[in-house]
Design a protein around this motif. Sequence first.
Motif, PDB file in Angstrom:
ATOM      1  N   MET A 143       5.948   6.301 -15.881  1.00 40.22           N
ATOM      2  CA  MET A 143       5.989   5.517 -17.118  1.00 40.22           C
ATOM      3  C   MET A 143       5.004   4.349 -17.054  1.00 40.22           C
ATOM      4  N   ILE A 144       5.083   3.561 -15.980  1.00 38.13           N
ATOM      5  CA  ILE A 144       4.196   2.399 -15.882  1.00 38.13           C
ATOM      6  C   ILE A 144       2.905   2.758 -15.151  1.00 38.13           C
ATOM      7  N   ASP A 145       2.840   3.967 -14.600  1.00 36.23           N
ATOM      8  CA  ASP A 145       1.690   4.408 -13.823  1.00 36.23           C
ATOM      9  C   ASP A 145       1.493   3.540 -12.565  1.00 36.23           C
ATOM     10  N   ALA A 146       2.466   3.564 -11.703  1.00 39.62           N
ATOM     11  CA  ALA A 146       2.378   2.875 -10.416  1.00 39.62           C
ATOM     12  C   ALA A 146       2.671   3.887  -9.315  1.00 39.62           C
ATOM     13  N   PRO A 147       2.079   3.760  -8.121  1.00 42.33           N
ATOM     14  CA  PRO A 147       1.136   2.715  -7.728  1.00 42.33           C
ATOM     15  C   PRO A 147      -0.208   2.905  -8.412  1.00 42.33           C
ATOM     16  N   SER A 148      -1.064   1.890  -8.301  1.00 40.81           N
ATOM     17  CA  SER A 148      -2.383   1.974  -8.922  1.00 40.81           C
ATOM     18  C   SER A 148      -3.381   1.203  -8.065  1.00 40.81           C
TER      19      SER A 148
ATOM     20  N   PRO B 295       0.830  -1.212   0.000  1.00 40.02           N
ATOM     21  CA  PRO B 295       0.000   0.000   0.000  1.00 40.02           C
ATOM     22  C   PRO B 295       0.863   1.260   0.000  1.00 40.02           C
ATOM     23  N   SER B 296       0.413   2.257  -0.741  1.00 38.98           N
ATOM     24  CA  SER B 296       1.159   3.507  -0.840  1.00 38.98           C
ATOM     25  C   SER B 296       0.531   4.560   0.068  1.00 38.98           C
ATOM     26  N   ARG B 297       1.354   5.073   0.995  1.00 33.70           N
ATOM     27  CA  ARG B 297       0.863   6.095   1.913  1.00 33.70           C
ATOM     28  C   ARG B 297       0.667   7.423   1.190  1.00 33.70           C
ATOM     29  N   MET B 298       1.585   7.712   0.247  1.00 30.77           N
ATOM     30  CA  MET B 298       1.527   8.992  -0.453  1.00 30.77           C
ATOM     31  C   MET B 298       0.430   9.019  -1.513  1.00 30.77           C
TER      32      MET B 298
ATOM     33  N   ASP C  18       8.177   2.189   7.591  1.00 32.89           N
ATOM     34  CA  ASP C  18       8.326   0.997   6.750  1.00 32.89           C
ATOM     35  C   ASP C  18       7.293   0.976   5.636  1.00 32.89           C
ATOM     36  N   PHE C  19       7.671   0.429   4.490  1.00 29.12           N
ATOM     37  CA  PHE C  19       6.680  -0.082   3.551  1.00 29.12           C
ATOM     38  C   PHE C  19       6.264  -1.455   4.049  1.00 29.12           C
ATOM     39  N   VAL C  20       4.979  -1.757   4.024  1.00 29.86           N
ATOM     40  CA  VAL C  20       4.528  -3.061   4.512  1.00 29.86           C
ATOM     41  C   VAL C  20       3.830  -3.838   3.400  1.00 29.86           C
ATOM     42  N   VAL C  21       3.782  -5.147   3.587  1.00 28.23           N
ATOM     43  CA  VAL C  21       3.239  -6.064   2.586  1.00 28.23           C
ATOM     44  C   VAL C  21       2.263  -7.006   3.290  1.00 28.23           C
ATOM     45  N   PRO C  22       0.958  -6.879   2.996  1.00 32.48           N
ATOM     46  CA  PRO C  22       0.015  -7.780   3.663  1.00 32.48           C
ATOM     47  C   PRO C  22       0.255  -9.231   3.259  1.00 32.48           C
ATOM     48  N   SER C  23       0.110 -10.133   4.228  1.00 31.43           N
ATOM     49  CA  SER C  23       0.333 -11.557   3.971  1.00 31.43           C
ATOM     50  C   SER C  23      -0.999 -12.260   3.777  1.00 31.43           C
ATOM     51  N   ARG C  24      -1.163 -12.878   2.623  1.00 31.18           N
ATOM     52  CA  ARG C  24      -2.397 -13.605   2.336  1.00 31.18           C
ATOM     53  C   ARG C  24      -2.459 -14.883   3.158  1.00 31.18           C
TER      54      ARG C  24
END
Lengths: 581, 581
Positions: free
Chosen positions: B561-566, A181-184, B177-183
């Motif tokens: 360029m890739i348009d991320a995040p989305s 997830p992006s905070r910004m 931190d950037f975090v990553v949810p765990s499925r």
Amino acid sequence: MYRSHTNGELRAAHIGQEVTLAGWVQKSRDLGGMTFVDLRDRYGITQLAFNLEENSDLCLQARKLGREFVIQVKGLVIERSSKNANLPTGEIEIKVSELNLLNAAKTPPFTIEDDTDGGEELRAQYRYLDLRRNPVQQKLRLRNQVALETRKYLDSNGFLDVETPYLIKSTPEGARDFVVPSRMNPGEFYALPQSPQTFKQLLMVSGFDRYYQIVKCFRDEDLRADRQPEFTQIDCEMAFVEQEDILNMFEGLIKHLFQTVRGITFEGNFPRMTYAEAMAIYGSDKPDIRFDMKFTDLKALSSGKNFQVFDNAEAVIGIAVPGASEYTRKQLDEITDWIKRPQIGALGLVYVKCNLDGTFKSSVDKFYDEAALKSWAEASGAKAGDLIFVLSGDLDKTRKQMNELRLRMGTELGLRKPDEFKPLWVLDFPLLEWDEEHGRYHAMHHPFTSPKPEDFGLIDSEPGKVRANAYDLAMNGVELGGGSIRIHDRALQSRMFELLGFTPEQAQEQFGFLLNAFEYGAPPHGGLAFGLDRLVATMGGSDSIRDYIAFPKNNSGRDVMIDAPSQIDEVQLKELGIKTN
Amino acid sequence: MYRSHTNGELRAAHIGQEVTLAGWVQKSRDLGGMTFVDLRDRYGITQLAFNLEENSDLCLQARKLGREFVIQVKGLVIERSSKNANLPTGEIEIKVSELNLLNAAKTPPFTIEDDTDGGEELRAQYRYLDLRRNPVQQKLRLRNQVALETRKYLDSNGFLDVETPYLIKSTPEGARDFVVPSRMNPGEFYALPQSPQTFKQLLMVSGFDRYYQIVKCFRDEDLRADRQPEFTQIDCEMAFVEQEDILNMFEGLIKHLFQTVRGITFEGNFPRMTYAEAMAIYGSDKPDIRFDMKFTDLKALSSGKNFQVFDNAEAVIGIAVPGASEYTRKQLDEITDWIKRPQIGALGLVYVKCNLDGTFKSSVDKFYDEAALKSWAEASGAKAGDLIFVLSGDLDKTRKQMNELRLRMGTELGLRKPDEFKPLWVLDFPLLEWDEEHGRYHAMHHPFTSPKPEDFGLIDSEPGKVRANAYDLAMNGVELGGGSIRIHDRALQSRMFELLGFTPEQAQEQFGFLLNAFEYGAPPHGGLAFGLDRLVATMGGSDSIRDYIAFPKNNSGRDVMIDAPSQIDEVQLKELGIKTN
């Protein structure tokens, strides 16, 4: 300076020198008036000698040292009275004059020895202690060497190491993405790359010509023993190449690695086989060709003898298992039970014993006479003393089951030698595979793979029959890597997305940057990626990639040492604009 | 084979050979009955010649080629009539006999030239085209070289490349931190590493002795021009070392890199300075020492002359700006306005012109006579023709403001030469810094940094005064990297967490694995990390790290360029067990 030398360094030539050493107490023993301590570090073991009579304080101090204590000693290198030929430092020992305890150690939960008494879970929890063990360190040193030699080879061939981003865009194609997830940008997510595929293609469009990267990739899949949620790829791409250029370049890499890291030379070119051949002969797209037991089609020979099972089967496939004719009833029953387990799913197993006296004994004697069985033996190349196994049913399923059986028998008979290495290029993979569940085609390699030009005509009429310019390198039953020639034409790429069920809008939204790039002068290009974890494990003669990863995760995707993943606090969630259910 | 040679390869020695080339059309021009096409690839440019009279079809075909078309040609290497000494291939050209169009190209949205007409945003959107430009490719080639030479140096010094995990545990200390949810573990999250700090320390506990990794790190901070959410570190750690060992090892690395990559030799040892000195002399912990303008303490000299501003100020600091005495009123006003902007926040700026005739003219003539001003000039080393700037106020703030002013004047006067490189070790950083907002201490480096043994006594009484065994390498006003000797004792590490406001339970929950590891024989150890992006930018003589990253993100953390995040789809969110607010 904590040390003047490492513990693997001192030889007879150093006798008479004053040295300072540091390391871990591997073990100590008292022998009469002497105490000997084995001091260990990454480089080796050096024996320390303490004399109770000459220096009782110091010797008593040494006797209090426990296993894994960290110490520093100063002393004189002296000749050892009883030399140890097994140890590079076995000609000398240190007559210690000063001993400093740098850190004490609790008794480790398992022994720090080549053969440890620690179970898998305990060692995972204390991975930092398991990593002290010599066999584990050797595996990670092998990995370091393979990575470094890969870089040397690719650099000397003009490849540039270019880093691609880790925070990219989620795409529906392929495996499940890990997202961030992006905070910004609240409500939006990055994805972690499953591979740098589109970026390396863009680098070709940019004219980088030859790209490589040793890079972490991420797939949120349900884990099996040989899968990790994060894994490492040797990722490569080349412009202005045909398939043959790529096969030669990376065959060269594998030869270079085996030569420099393992001292093994491969003579001649790696053998090649089409995907169709590999499936027909081995029932696998990554066959282990260290041993024979090729599939024999027994359909014609077995038909019309009133054995309904074979008569009604799409496929009847046999293999000749060398020297196994004297397997007992109990052994055969066990194998039958094993192959009927739901994971493999065969309905039954037919066997034919080719007895040493020239007679045959089978589980289908009721239907097939000696002459019929003899014809099977001739067709499958079974000699007296061999055992023939026959499976039947749906073609694809039977091949898969027979592949499992073949591998099992190879292992059981010791034919899969860990120090033998048999590479095989598998070529001409199908472009698409049909997904029954979703009623649509999937890309077998990925959506950017080019069809073979001679099959362009089939794209509209019979897409399932189109072969791709896609290739894998298999070794010892393992897929070391694979790749393809890519599409570099916007129209063909759009057609491919259409075949995969994308609307033009979806294709543009997800991959517009690549489609656009193809309109500004994209060169023909292709590439390949090796799985580093699996390559290193294979080179090390092991099946398990986990041993070759410093801090692996378990089958639930957990790092049990640091206890991750874990809950995060509400403030963090709030800042990210997300809620957990 | 698409080509027999690259476009940078052919020389006079190849004249008479039939060759095949491929690449991009850089430009073409018609001259009388001839058409000349510059064919470009990563390796160079080769001139193709088409003769209208001899082969009109081919020549007419060539005249239709647009810029950035991808073509393949076959032809004869011939001597060029008018040689081009600026081009390595300038002695020859190709008399083309066959031309194949591999891919057409739309007109690029900006010119693919060293000096392009494309604005920053447009180039970011079409990054794959911007990457075709020579100066951009050079920057990424420099990066490739620096990374490779780093590996060579560290490998030859016994460092092992060990990969640490990217999916780790979130910790409250440090940046966000950037975090990553765990499925697979619903409601739980991984974090992306801000650095592999704890893992490299565990590798030291494991006895790896010398570790390195060139590794991506992640910080979810609000971005500035020289920050990226993902960045690359040269991350290193050594066991059984003292600070001096580390400084020597990595001074060696920097010298090796400059020598091999830029051909620049540093004589002697890098200069060193304590943090306290750096702050007093330059108001910065990463001073640019390519130029002088050292701070002078004018507090005593300026006091008691009824100038309340200085009399009431904690600090009065001056610098002598060489040769700037003839700055106009307009220039001085502009500088005054600039330094009073909220970003810098000075309340005012005092100047003294040291005129060439030996007189002085200041903005505070009302309070200070010629003799007083002369004493300032003497103290600050200002000569006739120089300009003295004086700032006053709170000590820390005044230093920071004067640092900004010093750097601006250095830039303005051309004293910060891009091809001059001045390294400086800054030592003895404070262990802690006081956080006014939260009313607690923060670790200045990180919580694993060891206090200097001689300051152990201050930990309980005056923690703010404790100095750490922490060091930075600064160069040209940039922090290239930094590190510290780490704590390897459980009790001291626990005390440190306590100072930082952790309860024992919190410390155990977050860092229990490390605290536990310290109990099983942890060696003394320390390390350092360089920011690769910044190191390469500095070596390239540039301020902007973004130019040295293949696919950078903008100031909102977006890849345009890739348009991320989305946004991701509901199914994905559901599987992850999260909701967006």
